[in-house]
Write a protein that holds these residues in place. Structure first.
Motif, mmCIF file in Angstrom:
data_model
loop_
_atom_site.group_PDB
_atom_site.id
_atom_site.type_symbol
_atom_site.label_atom_id
_atom_site.label_comp_id
_atom_site.label_asym_id
_atom_site.label_seq_id
_atom_site.Cartn_x
_atom_site.Cartn_y
_atom_site.Cartn_z
ATOM 1 N N GLU A 1 0.498 -1.015 0.096
ATOM 2 C CA GLU A 1 -0.126 0.214 0.023
ATOM 3 C C GLU A 1 0.724 1.245 -0.151
ATOM 4 O OE1 GLU A 1 -3.161 -0.436 -0.471
ATOM 5 O OE2 GLU A 1 -2.488 -1.874 -1.081
ATOM 6 N N VAL A 2 2.079 0.856 0.657
ATOM 7 C CA VAL A 2 2.911 1.741 0.391
ATOM 8 C C VAL A 2 3.012 2.847 -0.734
ATOM 9 C CG1 VAL A 2 4.997 1.987 1.177
ATOM 10 C CG2 VAL A 2 4.304 3.631 2.147
ATOM 11 N N ASP A 3 3.214 1.962 -1.646
ATOM 12 C CA ASP A 3 4.124 1.472 -2.855
ATOM 13 C C ASP A 3 3.122 2.672 -3.334
ATOM 14 O OD1 ASP A 3 5.686 1.088 -5.384
ATOM 15 O OD2 ASP A 3 3.856 -0.326 -5.785
ATOM 16 N N LYS A 4 1.996 1.946 -3.333
ATOM 17 C CA LYS A 4 0.942 3.070 -3.860
ATOM 18 C C LYS A 4 1.020 4.610 -3.629
ATOM 19 C CE LYS A 4 -2.954 0.469 -3.751
ATOM 20 N NZ LYS A 4 -4.141 0.108 -3.369
ATOM 21 N N TYR A 5 0.938 4.006 -2.183
ATOM 22 C CA TYR A 5 0.651 6.483 -1.627
ATOM 23 C C TYR A 5 1.518 6.744 -2.264
ATOM 24 C CZ TYR A 5 -0.152 9.283 2.354
ATOM 25 O OH TYR A 5 -0.273 10.614 3.002
ATOM 26 N N ALA A 6 3.207 5.941 -2.268
ATOM 27 C CA ALA A 6 4.551 7.004 -2.470
ATOM 28 C C ALA A 6 4.083 6.970 -3.773
ATOM 29 C CB ALA A 6 5.692 6.257 -2.368
ATOM 30 N N ARG A 7 3.376 7.042 -4.687
ATOM 31 C CA ARG A 7 3.373 7.678 -5.915
ATOM 32 C C ARG A 7 2.774 8.561 -6.379
ATOM 33 N NH1 ARG A 7 0.458 2.234 -8.532
ATOM 34 N NH2 ARG A 7 2.317 0.740 -7.651
ATOM 35 N N ALA A 8 1.700 9.113 -5.233
ATOM 36 C CA ALA A 8 1.474 9.978 -5.200
ATOM 37 C C ALA A 8 2.187 11.537 -3.950
ATOM 38 C CB ALA A 8 -0.142 10.131 -4.897
ATOM 39 N N ILE B 1 11.020 9.740 -5.813
ATOM 40 C CA ILE B 1 10.700 8.148 -4.972
ATOM 41 C C ILE B 1 10.348 7.061 -5.967
ATOM 42 C CG2 ILE B 1 11.682 6.390 -3.151
ATOM 43 C CD1 ILE B 1 10.006 8.657 -1.410
ATOM 44 N N GLY B 2 11.426 6.770 -7.028
ATOM 45 C CA GLY B 2 10.740 6.259 -7.982
ATOM 46 C C GLY B 2 11.978 4.629 -8.047
ATOM 47 N N HIS C 1 3.351 4.135 -12.081
ATOM 48 C CA HIS C 1 3.739 5.722 -11.451
ATOM 49 C C HIS C 1 2.487 6.420 -11.241
ATOM 50 C CE1 HIS C 1 7.991 6.304 -13.379
ATOM 51 N NE2 HIS C 1 7.444 5.803 -14.123
ATOM 52 N N ARG C 2 0.962 5.770 -11.387
ATOM 53 C CA ARG C 2 0.178 6.446 -10.692
ATOM 54 C C ARG C 2 -0.535 5.278 -9.997
ATOM 55 N NH1 ARG C 2 -3.651 6.250 -14.263
ATOM 56 N NH2 ARG C 2 -2.600 4.910 -16.046
ATOM 57 N N ILE C 3 -1.503 5.721 -9.485
ATOM 58 C CA ILE C 3 -2.584 4.413 -8.929
ATOM 59 C C ILE C 3 -3.526 4.629 -9.356
ATOM 60 C CG2 ILE C 3 -3.783 4.257 -6.598
ATOM 61 C CD1 ILE C 3 -2.267 6.582 -5.288
ATOM 62 N N LYS C 4 -4.296 3.336 -10.033
ATOM 63 C CA LYS C 4 -5.367 2.682 -10.803
ATOM 64 C C LYS C 4 -6.998 3.110 -10.127
ATOM 65 C CE LYS C 4 -1.915 0.401 -13.724
ATOM 66 N NZ LYS C 4 -2.109 -0.934 -13.965
ATOM 67 N N GLN C 5 -6.482 2.885 -9.598
ATOM 68 C CA GLN C 5 -8.199 2.684 -9.053
ATOM 69 C C GLN C 5 -8.726 3.906 -8.093
ATOM 70 O OE1 GLN C 5 -8.276 -0.811 -6.958
ATOM 71 N NE2 GLN C 5 -8.894 -2.550 -7.802
ATOM 72 N N THR C 6 -10.043 4.194 -7.870
ATOM 73 C CA THR C 6 -10.111 5.695 -7.517
ATOM 74 C C THR C 6 -11.701 4.937 -5.910
ATOM 75 O OG1 THR C 6 -11.842 5.870 -8.457
ATOM 76 C CG2 THR C 6 -9.913 7.049 -9.155
#
Length: 473
Positions: free
Chosen positions: A293-300, A305-306, A311-316
């Motif tokens: 989940e933090v992998d997703k959170y860090a994208r935004a 930090i790549g 690069h984006r979170i897909k599910q709204t």
């Protein structure tokens, strides 16, 4: 212990520079490391607000309010709750029947698919399983345009020669029932052995085998320690890479275990107060999921930090105002049991949770409806022997926190009031409970007023609430 310099960063915080100690290693961390703990606390806070029947929005965090994230505790997610209530504890099934039911549900990982099968072919058991019948039922669902698989996992298709993926999966289950695999799974004597038997099933792979092992372990037929071992999935590997600049030789499983072991310290220092699952601490599976989940959170939150991943979170995220129906494995001793789940939320027939506290039996709850409130308090008077044990444990932990033991002992002997910050008190509570092998039985709300706590009061609270837990063993 860790020492960091912090700068405010909106709802969370970000250290300007930081090194932390995990599992005896001094590791350099990124901003995502602190987001990991913030995410655990804030996501759990959102869940508890929903349990309490509060309307959306459940968070002011623009990222968590816009995108979909799983709960801090895996067992609280809707799919896990559906597995517990509709599959595992929906009846009194034998071990091999339960294995079939869990694998059938988890391969598709979608409640709607399970209910479609139950409605069309009845409750799945070994005696009633028929490959052609199940395939035909799924064909009808597929042909209607309905989704069959969840998007949570990428499910590789086993190769049995059928055109449709779901037909190959039904054929795989037939093989598991006929080649002795299901009996081997039933004989597993540890979580790791359960994992190894599942890993032998074609197309499962190590991550899915581990997830399925944890799911089977929810049932009454297996009772293995979830802290036995962990397998990191692809998302968790990306999350670990984002949180640490160097893990100093620690493998992914070692990092996850170190985070689980250190959770009490870092969550006590989080900008959001962490509410555990009615005394149950985060397990290895939960900490693994949080890295994903933090992998997703860090994208935004930390796009700088790549690591070559998405690069984006897909599910709204769309707020689901439906009441929550909660039930956990009965063996966990939590208030809500999957064999008798309770519905919470804003509906006219649902219950609103007011507070929780330990009782002689388990973590129970004060509930209210329109007319009355039911409270169940329960602290026992501890024996002198147990009180002395807790006193020594508390004093030892205060020494580890660099609080002078001599001055505390003198104050206790003279009856003087001695107070420590509640943050340090929560660390002491977590460590003492861990050393005793019990859940966290004192909440931060017990330590008020003024966010400080009296050491004598802390010792008394811990002694009174841990003694009943130990007596039941």
């Amino acid at each position: 212990m860790h020492r960091v310099h912090r700068i405010d960063s909106g709802l969370g915080f970000a250290p300007a520079q930081a090194a932390v100690h995990l599992d005896g290693h001094r590791l350099r961390v990124t901003k995502a490391f602190w987001s990991y703990w913030y995410l655990a606390a804030e996501r759990q806070s959102m869940f508890m607000k929903r349990v309490a029947g509060k309307p959306a929005p459940w968070t002011a965090d623009p990222i968590l309010g816009s995108y979909r994230f799983t709960n801090a505790y895996r067992a609280s997610d809707r799919v896990s709750q559906s597995l517990l209530q509709d599959v595992i504890y929906a009846g009194d099934y034998e071990c091999c029947d339960t294995i079939l039911r869990v694998l059938l549900f988890k391969i598709f990982n979608r409640g709607e698919t399970w209910h479609h099968l139950v409605d069309n072919v009845g409750q799945p058991t070994i005696a009633t399983f028929d490959r052609a019948t199940y395939t035909a039922a799924l064909d009808r669902q597929f042909d209607s345009g309905a989704r069959i698989y969840s998007g949570a996992y990428i499910m590789p298709a086993p190769q049995f020669g059928y055109e449709r993926k779901h037909a190959n999966h039904v054929a795989l289950l037939e093989q598991v029932l006929t080649d002795g695999t299901i009996e081997a799974i039933a004989r597993a004597s540890s979580l790791r052995e359960l994992f190894r038997e599942l890993l032998a099933v074609p197309s499962f792979g190590s991550f899915l085998a581990y997830q399925y092992a944890v799911d089977l372990n929810y049932s009454r037929h297996f009772d293995f320690d979830e802290m036995e071992f962990v397998v990191a999935g692809p998302g968790a590997l990306r999350g670990i890479e984002k949180c640490f600049t160097d893990t100093r030789g620690l493998g992914p499983a070692d990092v996850i275990r170190a985070m689980a072991d250190a959770a009490a310290v870092y969550l006590a220092d989080s900008p959001v107060e962490f509410s555990d699952l009615w005394g149950r601490p985060l397990q290895l599976i939960d900490c693994q999921n949080l890295f994903c989940e933090v992998d997703k959170y860090a994208r935004a939150a930390h796009p700088e930090i790549g690591n070559g991943g998405p690069h984006r979170i897909k599910q709204t995220f769309r707020p689901d105002e439906r009441p929550l129906r909660l039930g956990y494995p009965p063996k966990w001793g939590l208030p809500w049991s999957a064999d008798a789940p309770v519905e919470f939320g804003a509906g006219p027939e649902s219950l609103e949770m007011l507070s929780h506290f330990p009782t002689d039996r388990c973590y129970s709850v004060a509930m209210s409806d329109i007319t009355e409130t039911i409270a169940m308090p329960s602290t026992k008077i501890p024996t002198d022997e147990h009180l002395n044990l807790i006193r020594e444990l508390v004093l030892s932990e205060l020494t580890r926190l660099r609080i002078d033991r001599g001055s505390i002992e003198s104050a206790l002997a003279s009856g003087s009031e001695t107070r420590i910050p509640s943050r340090k008190a929560m660390v002491v509570i977590a460590r003492v409970c861990k050393s005793l092998g019990v859940g966290k039985v004192v909440k931060k709300a017990d330590l008020k007023p003024d966010q400080v706590t009296n050491v004598a009061n802390l010792i008394g609270l811990l002694a009174g609430r841990t003694q009943p837990e130990l007596a039941r063993r």
